[in-house]
Design a protein around this motif. Sequence first.
Motif, PDB file in Angstrom:
ATOM      1  N   LYS A 181      37.641  36.769  39.418  1.00  0.00           N
ATOM      2  CA  LYS A 181      37.707  35.969  40.391  1.00  0.00           C
ATOM      3  C   LYS A 181      36.663  35.467  41.514  1.00  0.00           C
ATOM      4  O   LYS A 181      36.521  34.217  42.045  1.00  0.00           O
ATOM      5  CB  LYS A 181      38.973  36.587  41.475  1.00  0.00           C
ATOM      6  N   HIS A 182      35.762  36.424  41.645  1.00  0.00           N
ATOM      7  CA  HIS A 182      34.692  36.358  42.570  1.00  0.00           C
ATOM      8  C   HIS A 182      33.345  35.862  42.040  1.00  0.00           C
ATOM      9  O   HIS A 182      32.324  35.683  42.779  1.00  0.00           O
ATOM     10  CB  HIS A 182      34.401  37.309  43.604  1.00  0.00           C
ATOM     11  N   ASN A 231      39.091  42.009  36.789  1.00  0.00           N
ATOM     12  CA  ASN A 231      39.791  40.971  37.658  1.00  0.00           C
ATOM     13  C   ASN A 231      39.223  40.534  38.794  1.00  0.00           C
ATOM     14  O   ASN A 231      39.048  39.412  39.053  1.00  0.00           O
ATOM     15  CB  ASN A 231      41.336  41.413  37.732  1.00  0.00           C
ATOM     16  N   ASP A 242      44.648  41.763  47.928  1.00  0.00           N
ATOM     17  CA  ASP A 242      44.773  40.718  46.973  1.00  0.00           C
ATOM     18  C   ASP A 242      45.529  41.558  45.773  1.00  0.00           C
ATOM     19  O   ASP A 242      44.738  42.195  44.861  1.00  0.00           O
ATOM     20  CB  ASP A 242      43.128  40.226  46.618  1.00  0.00           C
ATOM     21  N   GLU A 245      46.787  39.960  43.030  1.00  0.00           N
ATOM     22  CA  GLU A 245      46.522  39.404  41.742  1.00  0.00           C
ATOM     23  C   GLU A 245      45.377  40.127  41.024  1.00  0.00           C
ATOM     24  O   GLU A 245      45.472  40.057  39.642  1.00  0.00           O
ATOM     25  CB  GLU A 245      46.172  37.979  41.985  1.00  0.00           C
ATOM     26  N   ILE A 246      44.578  40.891  41.699  1.00  0.00           N
ATOM     27  CA  ILE A 246      43.415  41.367  40.855  1.00  0.00           C
ATOM     28  C   ILE A 246      43.582  43.119  40.604  1.00  0.00           C
ATOM     29  O   ILE A 246      42.547  43.664  40.312  1.00  0.00           O
ATOM     30  CB  ILE A 246      42.079  41.214  41.565  1.00  0.00           C
TER      31      ILE A 246
END
Length: 239
Positions: free
Chosen positions: A163-164, A159, A136, A138-139
């Motif tokens: 997200k999570h 990040n 991933d 993006e993070i």
Amino acid sequence: MAPTTLVLWDIDLTLVEMPGLGRQWYERAFIKAVGREMLHYPSTAGRTERAISMELLAAHGVDGSDAMLTGLFEALIATVAEDKSIAERGRALPGVKAALTALSTLPSVVQSLVTGNLPVIAGYKLAPFGLDVYLDMEIGGYGAMSAHRHDLVFDAMRNAAAKHGAPFAPTSVVVIGDTVHDVEAALHHGAIAIGVATGHTREADLRAAGAHATFPDLSDTAAVLAAVLPAGTAHVPRT
């Protein structure tokens, strides 16, 4: 199932190697951004793009303003985008794809990057070998935001938590890299540090820096998973 383990990979000499390309890219980018030849090439192992670029500019008497750094980063991205030799001159290191694949099947694990690279360049380096699909991106924590590698680990942890929907406990964050800088960045946040001696740093030196586990390379997938996953974690793949 929400992920409970965050695995953060370094790229260069941990996941892939591409001898000589980094220096060539900087030489071309420096001419584009500054208008003259590069005469000094900083040490790059375990360092961030911001740290490398700031030293490079200072060594040539060039103003290291944000505008100049941005210009150099843009020139570097353009240079890498133009290079069609990455797949031919680079390679994924032993065991990397198997380790990424095995971890990607576990719903308890999310994988990303802590790398000195810029985000776009990270993609250019990984995609030719099919490694980007396991991460991933993006993070991740990337090298434009700070000269200090431990800041990148913090950025990736923040990040991932955003997200999570929940923070990852430091002991559930695993940083895997080939330099003492990677190990120290992990330990700065109380994370698990795994050293892999596929770069220029010996296993003994990675252990001396405080790595919780070290490997000569990542070819023993079972041993890598055992080091990454907390004791007692069920290795239940996604169905």
